[in-house]
Motif scaffolding. Structure first.
Motif, PDB file in Angstrom:
ATOM      1  N   GLY A 164       0.885  -1.194  -0.110  1.00 46.85           N
ATOM      2  CA  GLY A 164      -0.013  -0.152   0.003  1.00 46.85           C
ATOM      3  C   GLY A 164       0.900   1.199   0.114  1.00 46.85           C
ATOM      4  N   PHE A 165       2.006   1.450   0.973  1.00 44.30           N
ATOM      5  CA  PHE A 165       2.727   2.331   0.821  1.00 44.30           C
ATOM      6  C   PHE A 165       3.388   2.451  -0.411  1.00 44.30           C
ATOM      7  N   VAL A 166       4.044   1.563  -1.013  1.00 44.92           N
ATOM      8  CA  VAL A 166       4.799   1.619  -2.215  1.00 44.92           C
ATOM      9  C   VAL A 166       3.710   2.161  -3.427  1.00 44.92           C
ATOM     10  N   ASP A 167       2.591   1.862  -3.214  1.00 46.10           N
ATOM     11  CA  ASP A 167       1.628   2.113  -4.471  1.00 46.10           C
ATOM     12  C   ASP A 167       1.098   3.410  -4.460  1.00 46.10           C
ATOM     13  N   GLU A 168       1.015   4.242  -3.289  1.00 47.31           N
ATOM     14  CA  GLU A 168       0.781   5.540  -3.030  1.00 47.31           C
ATOM     15  C   GLU A 168       2.290   6.120  -3.334  1.00 47.31           C
ATOM     16  N   ALA A 169       3.279   5.891  -3.155  1.00 48.90           N
ATOM     17  CA  ALA A 169       4.475   6.531  -3.596  1.00 48.90           C
ATOM     18  C   ALA A 169       4.633   6.721  -4.929  1.00 48.90           C
ATOM     19  N   LEU A 170       4.189   5.610  -5.696  1.00 49.37           N
ATOM     20  CA  LEU A 170       4.495   5.681  -7.125  1.00 49.37           C
ATOM     21  C   LEU A 170       3.624   6.754  -7.753  1.00 49.37           C
ATOM     22  N   LEU A 171       2.496   7.105  -6.998  1.00 43.69           N
ATOM     23  CA  LEU A 171       1.537   8.189  -7.659  1.00 43.69           C
ATOM     24  C   LEU A 171       2.401   9.689  -7.924  1.00 43.69           C
ATOM     25  N   THR A 172       3.150   9.883  -6.942  1.00 46.70           N
ATOM     26  CA  THR A 172       4.018  11.074  -7.328  1.00 46.70           C
ATOM     27  C   THR A 172       5.370  10.728  -6.484  1.00 46.70           C
ATOM     28  N   PRO A 173       6.165  10.001  -7.447  1.00 49.16           N
ATOM     29  CA  PRO A 173       7.523   9.431  -7.187  1.00 49.16           C
ATOM     30  C   PRO A 173       8.394  10.743  -7.087  1.00 49.16           C
ATOM     31  N   ASN A 174       8.546  11.687  -7.179  1.00 46.70           N
ATOM     32  CA  ASN A 174       9.585  12.738  -7.118  1.00 46.70           C
ATOM     33  C   ASN A 174       9.650  13.456  -6.024  1.00 46.70           C
ATOM     34  N   THR A 175       8.799  13.318  -4.920  1.00 43.52           N
ATOM     35  CA  THR A 175       9.092  13.694  -3.550  1.00 43.52           C
ATOM     36  C   THR A 175      10.129  13.006  -2.896  1.00 43.52           C
ATOM     37  N   GLU A 176      10.968  13.674  -2.043  1.00 44.52           N
ATOM     38  CA  GLU A 176      12.189  13.034  -1.234  1.00 44.52           C
ATOM     39  C   GLU A 176      11.682  11.733  -0.538  1.00 44.52           C
ATOM     40  N   LEU A 177      10.378  11.919   0.044  1.00 42.81           N
ATOM     41  CA  LEU A 177       9.934  10.847   0.745  1.00 42.81           C
ATOM     42  C   LEU A 177       9.736   9.932  -0.085  1.00 42.81           C
ATOM     43  N   ASN A 178       8.815   9.951  -0.913  1.00 51.97           N
ATOM     44  CA  ASN A 178       8.561   8.748  -1.986  1.00 51.97           C
ATOM     45  C   ASN A 178       9.679   8.154  -2.802  1.00 51.97           C
ATOM     46  N   GLN A 179      10.600   8.952  -2.883  1.00 50.30           N
ATOM     47  CA  GLN A 179      11.696   8.570  -3.551  1.00 50.30           C
ATOM     48  C   GLN A 179      12.416   7.498  -2.886  1.00 50.30           C
ATOM     49  N   MET A 180      12.475   7.884  -1.382  1.00 50.48           N
ATOM     50  CA  MET A 180      13.200   7.012  -0.360  1.00 50.48           C
ATOM     51  C   MET A 180      12.350   5.776  -0.364  1.00 50.48           C
ATOM     52  N   ILE A 181      11.169   5.726  -0.214  1.00 53.03           N
ATOM     53  CA  ILE A 181      10.155   4.455  -0.104  1.00 53.03           C
ATOM     54  C   ILE A 181      10.612   3.548  -1.482  1.00 53.03           C
ATOM     55  N   ILE A 182      10.346   4.195  -2.399  1.00 53.31           N
ATOM     56  CA  ILE A 182      10.597   3.185  -3.758  1.00 53.31           C
ATOM     57  C   ILE A 182      11.994   2.872  -3.943  1.00 53.31           C
ATOM     58  N   THR A 183      12.973   3.613  -3.527  1.00 54.07           N
ATOM     59  CA  THR A 183      14.287   3.164  -3.500  1.00 54.07           C
ATOM     60  C   THR A 183      14.689   2.150  -2.523  1.00 54.07           C
ATOM     61  N   ARG A 184      14.146   2.108  -1.321  1.00 52.23           N
ATOM     62  CA  ARG A 184      14.153   1.185  -0.593  1.00 52.23           C
ATOM     63  C   ARG A 184      13.489  -0.187  -0.813  1.00 52.23           C
ATOM     64  N   ALA A 185      12.277   0.043  -1.345  1.00 51.20           N
ATOM     65  CA  ALA A 185      11.627  -1.060  -1.819  1.00 51.20           C
ATOM     66  C   ALA A 185      12.380  -1.892  -2.771  1.00 51.20           C
ATOM     67  N   ALA A 186      12.763  -1.165  -3.754  1.00 53.40           N
ATOM     68  CA  ALA A 186      13.536  -1.767  -4.846  1.00 53.40           C
ATOM     69  C   ALA A 186      14.763  -2.593  -4.539  1.00 53.40           C
ATOM     70  N   GLN A 187      15.356  -2.023  -3.177  1.00 54.68           N
ATOM     71  CA  GLN A 187      16.529  -2.787  -2.675  1.00 54.68           C
ATOM     72  C   GLN A 187      16.003  -4.053  -1.927  1.00 54.68           C
ATOM     73  N   GLY A 188      14.816  -4.152  -1.806  1.00 59.25           N
ATOM     74  CA  GLY A 188      14.466  -5.158  -0.971  1.00 59.25           C
ATOM     75  C   GLY A 188      13.837  -5.062   0.124  1.00 59.25           C
ATOM     76  N   GLU A 189      13.943  -3.740   0.913  1.00 63.74           N
ATOM     77  CA  GLU A 189      13.456  -3.507   2.071  1.00 63.74           C
ATOM     78  C   GLU A 189      11.927  -3.445   2.140  1.00 63.74           C
ATOM     79  N   ILE A 190      11.284  -3.725   3.546  1.00 65.52           N
ATOM     80  CA  ILE A 190       9.827  -3.983   3.913  1.00 65.52           C
ATOM     81  C   ILE A 190       9.429  -2.837   4.815  1.00 65.52           C
ATOM     82  N   PHE A 191       8.380  -2.130   4.394  1.00 67.92           N
ATOM     83  CA  PHE A 191       7.599  -1.309   5.273  1.00 67.92           C
ATOM     84  C   PHE A 191       6.475  -1.783   5.997  1.00 67.92           C
ATOM     85  N   GLY A 192       6.357  -1.597   7.081  1.00 65.32           N
ATOM     86  CA  GLY A 192       5.387  -2.008   8.129  1.00 65.32           C
ATOM     87  C   GLY A 192       4.374  -0.690   8.355  1.00 65.32           C
TER      88      GLY A 192
END
Length: 413
Positions: A106-134
């Protein structure tokens, strides 16, 4: 208090090395699911079960959490329909593990809607590296469900160049296994915000104190935040709806659809393993008994229907995502996605519990032995269904059909 998850006891060193994130429909996904299924069986056979640390490590290594991230951003490039299909397959193998990833996706999907903010870039980058968000949202000490304004006892207050986070959250599904946690809190003005902090940051305490009858190993316990430092980029204002209600709801129904697939396979195993049948049965063996065949045929049809309904509702969510402009979603499409998610819940729960009970009709008294653990299906389904009871969904659907009153769009509906 230290994080309880430090006592992790992996059954074996997990290894799953891929040059690229795993993709839906791939051979690598089949291998991953087989490993998770094998581990789930081992954990169930060990008595009371155990934490799926091994499976979560495999998921991180395979970067399954990046399934929805576009390929050019380091992910698997899956549609929402693809994602929900994978969730169904994963839940068939281990419903706990599928549930652990719910708010992560859910967090990743919302981040993908506006991927250019610093926070959303962090979420996407970390998820792409295999990290998990709770997640850390619910507070049992305050009433927020259904309120127009969310006010949390968990607070974020300014501190120098950043903030300090304090509070206690319950039912933090998946956070026990996560690398990051998204926390809903109130600032000093009473406005809801969402902050994302690493679970190993000083002041974050994780407890696996969930004692539910089902989904036992989802890590849905208590998370405490004691003066946790938050960097400015880790906070988003107006964070009340950071994850979409229709996504979170349909995700639960996808898990239930996966459990129903598992019910079918367990029913088949029961019959194939039986050396005798009922003294008053319609055939000399369970394999040939037409009434037992009928039950399994009904179970299979239920599983098929559940999966088809979930995937159909997922198509509506793809429409919302694909039509969004600059991160803004179409309200009519949002309502349609929410309506279909609600209808999916109402109809699947109408036959899911019955299916989990009918399973015992094909196995005789031996099916009820504790060692077979077949009651887990009903317990898991019942626990999942307890998220926002279907009676409220059905009433809201009826009100919309009769009076045109739109469904509530808060995250709890």
């Amino acid at each position: 208090m230290v994080n309880q998850k430090q006592e992790a006891n992996h059954q074996e060193p997990p290894t799953f090395t891929l040059s690229k994130p795993i993709k839906a429909g791939s051979h690598e996904l089949d291998v991953l699911l087989a490993k998770i299924a094998e581990n789930a069986e081992k954990r169930r056979s060990s008595g009371n079960g155990s934490h799926p640390f091994y499976a979560i490590d495999l998921i991180k290594q395979s970067r399954l959490g990046a399934l929805r991230i576009p390929v050019e951003m380091g992910g698997g490039g899956a549609s929402l329909r693809d994602l929900f299909k994978v969730v169904i397959l994963l839940a068939e193998k281990d419903s706990d593990v599928a549930h652990i990833l719910r708010t992560h996706y859910g967090f990743v999907d919302e981040a993908l809607l506006t991927p250019n903010t610093e926070l959303n870039q962090m979420i996407i980058t970390r998820a792409a590296q295999g990290e998990i968000f709770g997640n850390a949202s619910t507070e049992i000490s305050s009433r927020n469900v259904g309120d127009a304004n969310y006010v949390f006892e968990t607070t974020v207050s300014p501190d120098g160049e950043g903030y300090r986070l304090n509070g206690t959250k319950s039912f933090c599904t998946g956070t026990y296994y996560a690398d990051w946690v998204g926390v809903r809190a109130s600032n000093l003005e009473g406005t809801t915000v969402t902050v994302f902090v690493p679970t190993n940051r000083e002041g974050v305490e994780l407890e696996d104190d969930w004692d539910g009858i089902g989904q036992r190993w989802t890590g849905s316990g208590t998370t405490r935040f004691k003066n946790v430092f938050v960097y400015p980029y880790e906070l988003v204002e107006n964070g009340a709806e950071f994850t979409s209600n229709y996504f979170l709801q349909l995700y639960l129904q996808a898990i239930m659809a996966g459990i129903l697939r598992n019910v079918v396979s367990d029913a088949s195993k029961l019959v194939l393993q039986r050396s005798r049948t009922f003294s008053h049965g319609a055939a000399s063996s369970a394999l040939e008994d037409p009434q037992i065949q009928q039950i399994i045929g009904q179970l299979s049809s239920n599983a098929f229907a559940a999966e088809a309904i979930v995937l159909s509702a997922a198509d509506a969510q793809d429409m919302v995502f694909n039509s969004a402009t600059d991160g803004v979603k179409n309200n009519d499409l949002i309502h349609n996605a929410s309506l279909q998610a609600a209808q999916t819940k109402v109809i699947i729960e109408d036959f899911a519990f019955k299916a989990a009970t009918q399973l015992f009709d094909v196995g005789g008294a031996s099916a009820a032995t504790k060692s077979k653990n077949l009651d887990r299906h009903w317990r898991n389904l019942r626990t999942l269904a307890s998220h926002n009871p279907a009676m409220y969904k059905a009433r809201a659907i009826g009100n919309y059909v009769v009076n045109g009153t739109r469904l509530p769009l808060n995250r709890y509906f």
